[in-house]
Design a protein around this motif. Structure first.
Motif, PDB file in Angstrom:
ATOM      1  N   SER A 211       2.305   1.286  -1.816  1.00 38.40           N
ATOM      2  CA  SER A 211       3.111   1.365  -3.033  1.00 38.40           C
ATOM      3  C   SER A 211       4.028   2.572  -2.924  1.00 38.40           C
ATOM      4  O   SER A 211       3.593   3.659  -2.558  1.00 38.40           O
ATOM      5  CB  SER A 211       2.209   1.493  -4.273  1.00 38.40           C
ATOM      6  OG  SER A 211       1.404   0.336  -4.418  1.00 38.40           O
TER       7      SER A 211
ATOM      8  N   ASP B 150       8.931  -2.614  -4.737  1.00 40.15           N
ATOM      9  CA  ASP B 150       8.370  -1.267  -4.831  1.00 40.15           C
ATOM     10  C   ASP B 150       7.094  -1.129  -4.014  1.00 40.15           C
ATOM     11  O   ASP B 150       6.324  -0.190  -4.204  1.00 40.15           O
ATOM     12  CB  ASP B 150       8.092  -0.892  -6.288  1.00 40.15           C
ATOM     13  CG  ASP B 150       7.146  -1.867  -6.977  1.00 40.15           C
ATOM     14  OD1 ASP B 150       6.653  -2.798  -6.294  1.00 40.15           O
ATOM     15  OD2 ASP B 150       6.908  -1.700  -8.184  1.00 40.15           O
ATOM     16  N   SER B 151       6.844  -2.074  -3.099  1.00 35.89           N
ATOM     17  CA  SER B 151       5.697  -1.992  -2.200  1.00 35.89           C
ATOM     18  C   SER B 151       6.017  -2.758  -0.925  1.00 35.89           C
ATOM     19  O   SER B 151       6.967  -3.553  -0.884  1.00 35.89           O
ATOM     20  CB  SER B 151       4.425  -2.551  -2.844  1.00 35.89           C
ATOM     21  OG  SER B 151       4.560  -3.935  -3.102  1.00 35.89           O
TER      22      SER B 151
ATOM     23  N   ASP C 127       3.269   6.334  -2.518  1.00 35.88           N
ATOM     24  CA  ASP C 127       2.540   6.717  -3.721  1.00 35.88           C
ATOM     25  C   ASP C 127       1.046   6.521  -3.498  1.00 35.88           C
ATOM     26  O   ASP C 127       0.246   7.425  -3.710  1.00 35.88           O
ATOM     27  CB  ASP C 127       3.021   5.895  -4.905  1.00 35.88           C
ATOM     28  CG  ASP C 127       2.321   6.285  -6.196  1.00 35.88           C
ATOM     29  OD1 ASP C 127       1.867   7.443  -6.289  1.00 35.88           O
ATOM     30  OD2 ASP C 127       2.225   5.443  -7.108  1.00 35.88           O
TER      31      ASP C 127
ATOM     32  N   ASN D 152      -1.317  -2.300   2.209  1.00 36.49           N
ATOM     33  CA  ASN D 152      -0.246  -2.386   1.228  1.00 36.49           C
ATOM     34  C   ASN D 152       0.109  -0.970   0.787  1.00 36.49           C
ATOM     35  O   ASN D 152      -0.767  -0.208   0.371  1.00 36.49           O
ATOM     36  CB  ASN D 152      -0.671  -3.231   0.018  1.00 36.49           C
ATOM     37  CG  ASN D 152       0.368  -3.222  -1.089  1.00 36.49           C
ATOM     38  OD1 ASN D 152       0.391  -2.339  -1.938  1.00 36.49           O
ATOM     39  ND2 ASN D 152       1.219  -4.232  -1.075  1.00 36.49           N
TER      40      ASN D 152
END
Length: 463
Positions: free
Chosen positions: A348, A360-361, A323, A346
């Motif tokens: 997502s 979710d990451s 994302d 990082n």
């Protein structure tokens, strides 16, 4: 040689013939000498200084570095020269390019010469090997809570471990502000006879086609078109390091830089790292931004962000699941030859996608310590490095990577060390070697065998 070079440089300068000459600064250049006018004008312009401030010593052979110093000063007068005179200065600058680099006249400054078209390129012969292995089923869940990635068997076999690549570059300086760059590449082609006979990807393709426009005193640069390598955050570049079509605006001074752009990832070939789905990142679009700070010793620090727009489709059709991504890096020089690079990212995940642990990451960390610097124009120069890689499952998004590591099935859910080095054994000829060790799956609930270590070696010839 000195007198002839001085005369050539004088011819390259546009100095009014009506100007008054300064007094002759050299006691060994008589006023009736055929070179008198050129020598005096060059001395008056600051191009030559002579020996001990009194003697020209026109019969003495000068070193290439002394000649390069005069060429560098002539280049400073390019704005006064005609097209023909610039051509002469350009010819001299090409002849003494290496010496000019060593004197601090950067290659970028040489390439900014108006009217100059420069052809460059490189050829690479590469060996990569990793025994077959099976990666554990540690992948993304879809909205139905199904595990979509099966155990992946991969690796480089002996018959396809050798490959080659040839690239050509044309750099054209259109005017003081505009430069056009065009490049062709064969991409990596295996020496395996069956692949050479059957591959549909052997034709050269355009991997670079861009226009750069500098303005605002060269502090602003607008770049539009295709670049052969997009590295997120100008750092280690694990997640991507391949062809990218974009429009990018950058402001840069001696202390900091700000970059903003929008573009689309391109890949020549396919990626089957995730569930056997092709081209997991091909066609994905991203808006990106970066802020960097620079320090006096060549060190830098930066933060960056990418907002991805997926190519479309469900997980079964499109394995790209990112994302957005943000990261930070620091490149710190200490001593005269040491550099420490640290990079964090990082990722997502898109709505509905979670890691096997329900997150979710996912994160990745890279650290690399380097000693020395291999400079292709300086035979005998070398570097050596050691690195540590720690990637959570889901942090690597697939596609190409700017890392030396290969086989993207082995870049997710892994902890690994690596060592390597580079040696310039002749001008524009470099040998690189890389080796991983102590590699382990980071989260191995299936008790899969640890990944086999990766070996890579290559010769790179620049021209």
């Amino acid at each position: 040689m000195k007198t002839k070079l001085a005369t050539a440089l004088m011819a390259a300068l546009t100095i009014s013939s009506a100007c008054a000459f300064a007094a002759n600064p050299f006691v060994d250049v008589p006023s009736d000498s055929w070179a008198y006018k050129s020598v005096v004008e060059l001395a008056d312009a600051g191009i030559i200084q002579g020996v001990d401030g009194q003697y020209f010593q026109g019969n003495r052979n000068i070193t290439r570095y002394e000649a390069a110093e005069m060429v560098a000063k002539a280049m400073a007068h390019m704005d006064k020269a005609s097209v023909e005179q610039r051509a002469l200065i350009n010819k001299l600058a090409d002849e003494y390019a290496d010496e000019l680099n060593n004197l601090g006249v950067r290659v970028s400054a040489l390439e900014s010469r108006v009217g100059n078209v420069k052809l460059t390129g490189d050829a690479r012969i590469r060996y990569r090997y990793q025994s077959n292995y099976t990666a554990p089923k540690m992948a993304i869940q879809d909205t139905a809570n199904n595990y979509n990635r099966k155990d992946v068997t991969s690796g480089k076999k002996n018959d396809n471990s050798w490959d080659y690549r040839v690239r050509l570059r044309a750099n054209a300086q259109v005017n003081d502000r505009t430069k056009v760059t065009y490049g062709l590449s064969t991409d990596s082609q295996s020496f395996a006879s069956n692949e050479a006979a059957n591959s549909q990807n052997n034709n050269p393709f355009t991997d670079m086609a861009k226009v750069d426009y500098n303005f605002g005193g060269n502090t602003w640069n607008l770049s539009v078109g295709r670049t052969d390598k997009y590295v997120m955050g100008n750092a280690y570049g694990l997640n991507y390091g391949d062809i990218f079509d974009r429009a990018e605006l950058k402001y840069k001074n001696d202390n900091f830089a700000v970059t903003a752009g929008y573009g689309k990832f391109k890949m020549n070939g396919s990626d089957k790292s995730f569930a056997g789905v092709d081209k997991s990142i091909d066609g994905v679009k991203t808006g990106y931004g970066e802020i960097e700070g620079f320090f006096g010793n060549g060190s830098a620090i930066g933060v960056y962000y990418n907002d991805f727009t997926r190519a479309g489709g469900s997980y079964s059709k499109d394995s790209f699941r990112g994302d957005d991504l943000w990261g930070a890096y620091i490149s710190y020089n200490f001593g005269s030859k040491w550099n420490l690079l640290a990079n964090y990212e990082n990722v997502s995940l898109s709505n509905g996608y979670k890691t096997i642990d329900g997150d979710d990451s996912a994160n990745l960390w890279v650290a690399q310590l380097t000693y020395g610097k291999a400079i292709k124009s300086q035979p005998g120069s070398w570097s050596a490095w050691v690195e540590y890689l720690n990637v959570e499952d889901g942090a690597y998004l697939g596609g190409s990577t700017n890392s030396w590591r290969f086989d993207s099935a082995a870049l997710n859910n892994i902890k690994s060390w690596g060592v390597g080095g580079s040696y310039v054994f002749a001008k524009n000829a470099q040998f690189n070697v890389y080796q991983s060790f102590a590699s382990k799956w980071k989260d191995n609930k299936n008790n899969a065998t640890d990944p086999e270590e990766q070996t890579r070696a290559e010769f790179v010839f620049s021209f």
